[in-house]
Motif scaffolding. Structure first.
Motif, PDB file in Angstrom:
ATOM      1  N   TYR A 240      73.579 -33.296   8.385  1.00  0.00           N
ATOM      2  CA  TYR A 240      74.438 -34.886   7.753  1.00  0.00           C
ATOM      3  C   TYR A 240      75.437 -35.307   8.700  1.00  0.00           C
ATOM      4  O   TYR A 240      75.871 -36.338   8.369  1.00  0.00           O
ATOM      5  CB  TYR A 240      75.300 -33.999   6.531  1.00  0.00           C
ATOM      6  N   VAL A 241      76.091 -34.672   9.947  1.00  0.00           N
ATOM      7  CA  VAL A 241      77.035 -35.373  10.222  1.00  0.00           C
ATOM      8  C   VAL A 241      76.126 -35.025  12.143  1.00  0.00           C
ATOM      9  O   VAL A 241      76.474 -34.306  13.058  1.00  0.00           O
ATOM     10  CB  VAL A 241      78.342 -34.816  10.377  1.00  0.00           C
ATOM     11  N   PRO A 242      75.335 -35.747  12.362  1.00  0.00           N
ATOM     12  CA  PRO A 242      74.761 -35.377  13.580  1.00  0.00           C
ATOM     13  C   PRO A 242      75.551 -35.593  14.742  1.00  0.00           C
ATOM     14  O   PRO A 242      75.246 -36.584  15.789  1.00  0.00           O
ATOM     15  CB  PRO A 242      73.025 -36.599  13.636  1.00  0.00           C
ATOM     16  N   ASN A 243      76.202 -35.049  14.939  1.00  0.00           N
ATOM     17  CA  ASN A 243      77.643 -35.264  15.973  1.00  0.00           C
ATOM     18  C   ASN A 243      77.601 -33.700  16.606  1.00  0.00           C
ATOM     19  O   ASN A 243      78.444 -32.231  16.328  1.00  0.00           O
ATOM     20  CB  ASN A 243      77.901 -36.019  15.546  1.00  0.00           C
ATOM     21  N   PHE A 244      77.302 -33.203  17.977  1.00  0.00           N
ATOM     22  CA  PHE A 244      77.334 -32.146  18.229  1.00  0.00           C
ATOM     23  C   PHE A 244      78.544 -31.939  18.457  1.00  0.00           C
ATOM     24  O   PHE A 244      78.877 -30.719  18.311  1.00  0.00           O
ATOM     25  CB  PHE A 244      76.538 -31.973  19.864  1.00  0.00           C
ATOM     26  N   TRP A 245      79.567 -32.992  18.706  1.00  0.00           N
ATOM     27  CA  TRP A 245      80.606 -32.579  19.585  1.00  0.00           C
ATOM     28  C   TRP A 245      81.519 -32.088  18.005  1.00  0.00           C
ATOM     29  O   TRP A 245      82.535 -31.066  17.654  1.00  0.00           O
ATOM     30  CB  TRP A 245      81.277 -33.472  19.745  1.00  0.00           C
TER      31      TRP A 245
ATOM     32  N   VAL B 267      66.232 -25.395  17.881  1.00  0.00           N
ATOM     33  CA  VAL B 267      67.566 -26.432  18.684  1.00  0.00           C
ATOM     34  C   VAL B 267      67.547 -26.966  19.105  1.00  0.00           C
ATOM     35  O   VAL B 267      67.641 -26.317  20.844  1.00  0.00           O
ATOM     36  CB  VAL B 267      68.662 -25.548  18.130  1.00  0.00           C
ATOM     37  N   SER B 268      67.665 -28.132  19.262  1.00  0.00           N
ATOM     38  CA  SER B 268      67.728 -29.483  20.915  1.00  0.00           C
ATOM     39  C   SER B 268      68.543 -29.093  21.298  1.00  0.00           C
ATOM     40  O   SER B 268      70.176 -28.887  20.294  1.00  0.00           O
ATOM     41  CB  SER B 268      67.057 -30.145  20.836  1.00  0.00           C
ATOM     42  N   THR B 269      68.699 -28.945  22.786  1.00  0.00           N
ATOM     43  CA  THR B 269      69.788 -29.201  23.535  1.00  0.00           C
ATOM     44  C   THR B 269      70.445 -30.187  23.870  1.00  0.00           C
ATOM     45  O   THR B 269      69.927 -31.827  22.955  1.00  0.00           O
ATOM     46  CB  THR B 269      69.987 -28.834  25.392  1.00  0.00           C
ATOM     47  N   PRO B 270      72.144 -30.867  23.278  1.00  0.00           N
ATOM     48  CA  PRO B 270      72.249 -32.062  22.672  1.00  0.00           C
ATOM     49  C   PRO B 270      71.779 -33.250  24.104  1.00  0.00           C
ATOM     50  O   PRO B 270      71.441 -33.003  25.614  1.00  0.00           O
ATOM     51  CB  PRO B 270      73.833 -31.603  22.912  1.00  0.00           C
TER      52      PRO B 270
ATOM     53  N   ALA C  48      73.347 -35.112  25.973  1.00  0.00           N
ATOM     54  CA  ALA C  48      74.386 -35.432  27.160  1.00  0.00           C
ATOM     55  C   ALA C  48      75.144 -33.981  27.368  1.00  0.00           C
ATOM     56  O   ALA C  48      75.016 -34.502  29.012  1.00  0.00           O
ATOM     57  CB  ALA C  48      75.858 -35.853  26.252  1.00  0.00           C
ATOM     58  N   LEU C  49      74.062 -33.085  27.432  1.00  0.00           N
ATOM     59  CA  LEU C  49      74.043 -32.064  28.124  1.00  0.00           C
ATOM     60  C   LEU C  49      72.065 -30.830  28.495  1.00  0.00           C
ATOM     61  O   LEU C  49      72.767 -30.591  29.250  1.00  0.00           O
ATOM     62  CB  LEU C  49      74.951 -30.737  27.409  1.00  0.00           C
ATOM     63  N   GLN C  50      71.752 -31.921  28.805  1.00  0.00           N
ATOM     64  CA  GLN C  50      70.139 -31.454  29.621  1.00  0.00           C
ATOM     65  C   GLN C  50      70.232 -32.196  30.474  1.00  0.00           C
ATOM     66  O   GLN C  50      71.215 -32.840  31.268  1.00  0.00           O
ATOM     67  CB  GLN C  50      69.470 -32.626  28.802  1.00  0.00           C
ATOM     68  N   GLY C  51      69.594 -31.305  31.462  1.00  0.00           N
ATOM     69  CA  GLY C  51      69.256 -31.475  33.007  1.00  0.00           C
ATOM     70  C   GLY C  51      69.872 -31.013  33.131  1.00  0.00           C
ATOM     71  O   GLY C  51      70.791 -29.343  32.824  1.00  0.00           O
ATOM     72  N   ALA C  52      70.377 -30.821  34.546  1.00  0.00           N
ATOM     73  CA  ALA C  52      70.635 -29.417  35.667  1.00  0.00           C
ATOM     74  C   ALA C  52      71.527 -30.522  36.649  1.00  0.00           C
ATOM     75  O   ALA C  52      71.177 -30.982  36.826  1.00  0.00           O
ATOM     76  CB  ALA C  52      69.660 -28.869  36.396  1.00  0.00           C
ATOM     77  N   VAL C  53      71.836 -29.789  37.006  1.00  0.00           N
ATOM     78  CA  VAL C  53      73.752 -29.970  38.320  1.00  0.00           C
ATOM     79  C   VAL C  53      73.261 -28.777  39.459  1.00  0.00           C
ATOM     80  O   VAL C  53      72.753 -27.176  38.832  1.00  0.00           O
ATOM     81  CB  VAL C  53      75.132 -30.160  37.771  1.00  0.00           C
ATOM     82  N   ASP C  54      73.637 -28.673  40.485  1.00  0.00           N
ATOM     83  CA  ASP C  54      73.583 -28.198  41.392  1.00  0.00           C
ATOM     84  C   ASP C  54      74.866 -27.215  41.705  1.00  0.00           C
ATOM     85  O   ASP C  54      75.675 -28.147  41.500  1.00  0.00           O
ATOM     86  CB  ASP C  54      73.814 -28.762  42.786  1.00  0.00           C
ATOM     87  N   VAL C  55      74.656 -26.155  41.703  1.00  0.00           N
ATOM     88  CA  VAL C  55      75.881 -24.961  41.295  1.00  0.00           C
ATOM     89  C   VAL C  55      75.811 -24.144  43.069  1.00  0.00           C
ATOM     90  O   VAL C  55      76.225 -23.547  42.993  1.00  0.00           O
ATOM     91  CB  VAL C  55      75.283 -24.270  40.604  1.00  0.00           C
ATOM     92  N   PHE C  56      75.405 -25.203  44.140  1.00  0.00           N
ATOM     93  CA  PHE C  56      74.992 -24.460  45.642  1.00  0.00           C
ATOM     94  C   PHE C  56      74.208 -23.844  45.562  1.00  0.00           C
ATOM     95  O   PHE C  56      74.171 -23.629  46.840  1.00  0.00           O
ATOM     96  CB  PHE C  56      76.888 -24.338  45.560  1.00  0.00           C
ATOM     97  N   VAL C  57      73.719 -22.642  44.636  1.00  0.00           N
ATOM     98  CA  VAL C  57      72.730 -22.590  45.070  1.00  0.00           C
ATOM     99  C   VAL C  57      71.131 -23.164  44.264  1.00  0.00           C
ATOM    100  O   VAL C  57      70.394 -22.136  44.798  1.00  0.00           O
ATOM    101  CB  VAL C  57      72.360 -20.847  44.739  1.00  0.00           C
TER     102      VAL C  57
ATOM    103  N   SER D 213      74.818 -19.878  21.195  1.00  0.00           N
ATOM    104  CA  SER D 213      72.959 -19.782  21.816  1.00  0.00           C
ATOM    105  C   SER D 213      71.730 -20.353  21.147  1.00  0.00           C
ATOM    106  O   SER D 213      71.280 -20.303  21.999  1.00  0.00           O
ATOM    107  CB  SER D 213      73.548 -18.218  21.608  1.00  0.00           C
ATOM    108  N   ALA D 214      71.903 -21.397  20.528  1.00  0.00           N
ATOM    109  CA  ALA D 214      71.396 -22.130  19.406  1.00  0.00           C
ATOM    110  C   ALA D 214      70.190 -22.492  20.334  1.00  0.00           C
ATOM    111  O   ALA D 214      69.189 -22.924  20.040  1.00  0.00           O
ATOM    112  CB  ALA D 214      71.535 -22.421  18.260  1.00  0.00           C
ATOM    113  N   PRO D 215      71.022 -23.478  21.185  1.00  0.00           N
ATOM    114  CA  PRO D 215      70.058 -24.599  21.194  1.00  0.00           C
ATOM    115  C   PRO D 215      69.812 -23.156  23.025  1.00  0.00           C
ATOM    116  O   PRO D 215      68.283 -24.285  23.727  1.00  0.00           O
ATOM    117  CB  PRO D 215      70.949 -25.449  22.628  1.00  0.00           C
ATOM    118  N   MET D 216      69.909 -22.497  22.972  1.00  0.00           N
ATOM    119  CA  MET D 216      69.059 -21.371  24.507  1.00  0.00           C
ATOM    120  C   MET D 216      68.175 -20.481  23.656  1.00  0.00           C
ATOM    121  O   MET D 216      67.228 -20.204  24.745  1.00  0.00           O
ATOM    122  CB  MET D 216      70.180 -20.618  24.860  1.00  0.00           C
TER     123      MET D 216
END
Length: 294
Positions: A61-66, A125-128, A130-139, A212-215
């Protein structure tokens, strides 16, 4: 090869922290309720599941993750208020077994209600976006959403700490956890404090389920396994100890993740090994105190 293995271990470490963040949120809510109300809430896993389904339904009803991120703990906490006021409260003073058995049965009822409404099959449940993808965490690259989960857990814990340690109502909570009779004598409506604490604990559990739902997707039985882990974390950290819940949650999340990488067959057993070792050395848990169960 050595560098590659170190990179994989580093990524598993971050994965363990993300997993531990969910465990911490669950165990903090469980410890908060037990530490204040002395209620062993066996329905806590069901509130975790309800939070995921409330978020799923609200998103239609309110398709806004935030917006859902803020609304889910509030709505789950409101359900907790109804449960505490009309089901748990009449059992105060009758011994620890009564609310334990009530919440044990309530958990099954909540699962069956969800099955009736949504069916027995799990839902993805799909990942939002804006929060999809990956980032470099040095390792190496690490999923952005899992880092977000870690960040939310840190923010929630900080807010909870400020609320308990820096507000007058938090002072009443701390006093009530130590000696509720004295708090009553001072004219404080302790039942209102219990209501708020139960709502906060269940609201945090609902937030953990939504995160935990998107995971892992959502399913009626999703709260069962995480409830077992939450109790292990609570026992290892010490019943009623928020600090213990945080330390033990991160410890078990990291150990489980590293065990899954090195020896997958032992990943689910590892937390029970940790629990056994801790209880052999310190029966009250890492940060527990004597006399809380009496």
């Amino acid at each position: 090869m050595d560098g590659f293995m170190l990179q994989l271990l580093g990524l598993q470490l971050f994965t363990g922290v993300a997993l531990g963040a969910i465990y911490v949120l669950m165990a903090v809510g469980l410890s908060l309720i037990f530490g204040m109300l002395t209620v062993v809430n066996f329905a806590h896993g069901a509130f975790f599941m309800v939070g995921a389904y409330v978020g799923y339904l609200l998103y239609q009803y309110v398709p806004n993750f935030w917006i859902c991120l803020v609304a889910v703990p509030v709505l789950t906490g409101l359900i907790g208020i109804v449960v505490e006021r009309y089901l748990v409260r009449p059992l105060y003073g009758r011994g620890i077994d009564y609310p334990l058995l009530l919440t044990f049965g309530l958990g099954y009822v909540m699962v069956e209600v969800i099955r009736i409404i949504f069916g027995k099959q799990g839902l993805p449940v799909s990942t939002p976006e804006a929060l999809q993808g990956a980032v470099d965490v040095f390792v190496g690259p690490f999923p952005l959403y899992r880092l977000f989960v870690i960040g939310v857990a840190v923010v929630v814990l900080l807010i909870l700490w400020l609320f308990i340690e820096r507000t007058s109502f938090g002072l009443i909570i701390r006093a009530g956890a130590r000696d509720p009779m004295i708090v009553r004598v001072l004219g404080v409506d302790i039942s209102r404090v219990w209501l708020v604490v139960f709502a906060i604990g269940t609201g945090i559990a609902g937030l953990a389920g939504y995160l935990s739902a998107p995971m892992q997707g959502i399913a009626p039985e999703m709260g069962t396994n995480v409830l077992i882990v939450a109790f292990v974390v609570t026992v290892v950290g010490g019943m009623g100890s928020l600090t213990g819940a945080i330390v033990a949650g991160l410890l078990i999340g990291i150990v489980e993740s590293l065990a899954a990488f090195m020896y997958p067959e032992a990943s689910k057993v590892s937390m029970f090994i940790i629990m056994a070792l801790v209880l052999l050395v310190r029966p009250m848990g890492l940060f527990g105190r004597a006399g809380l169960m009496s």
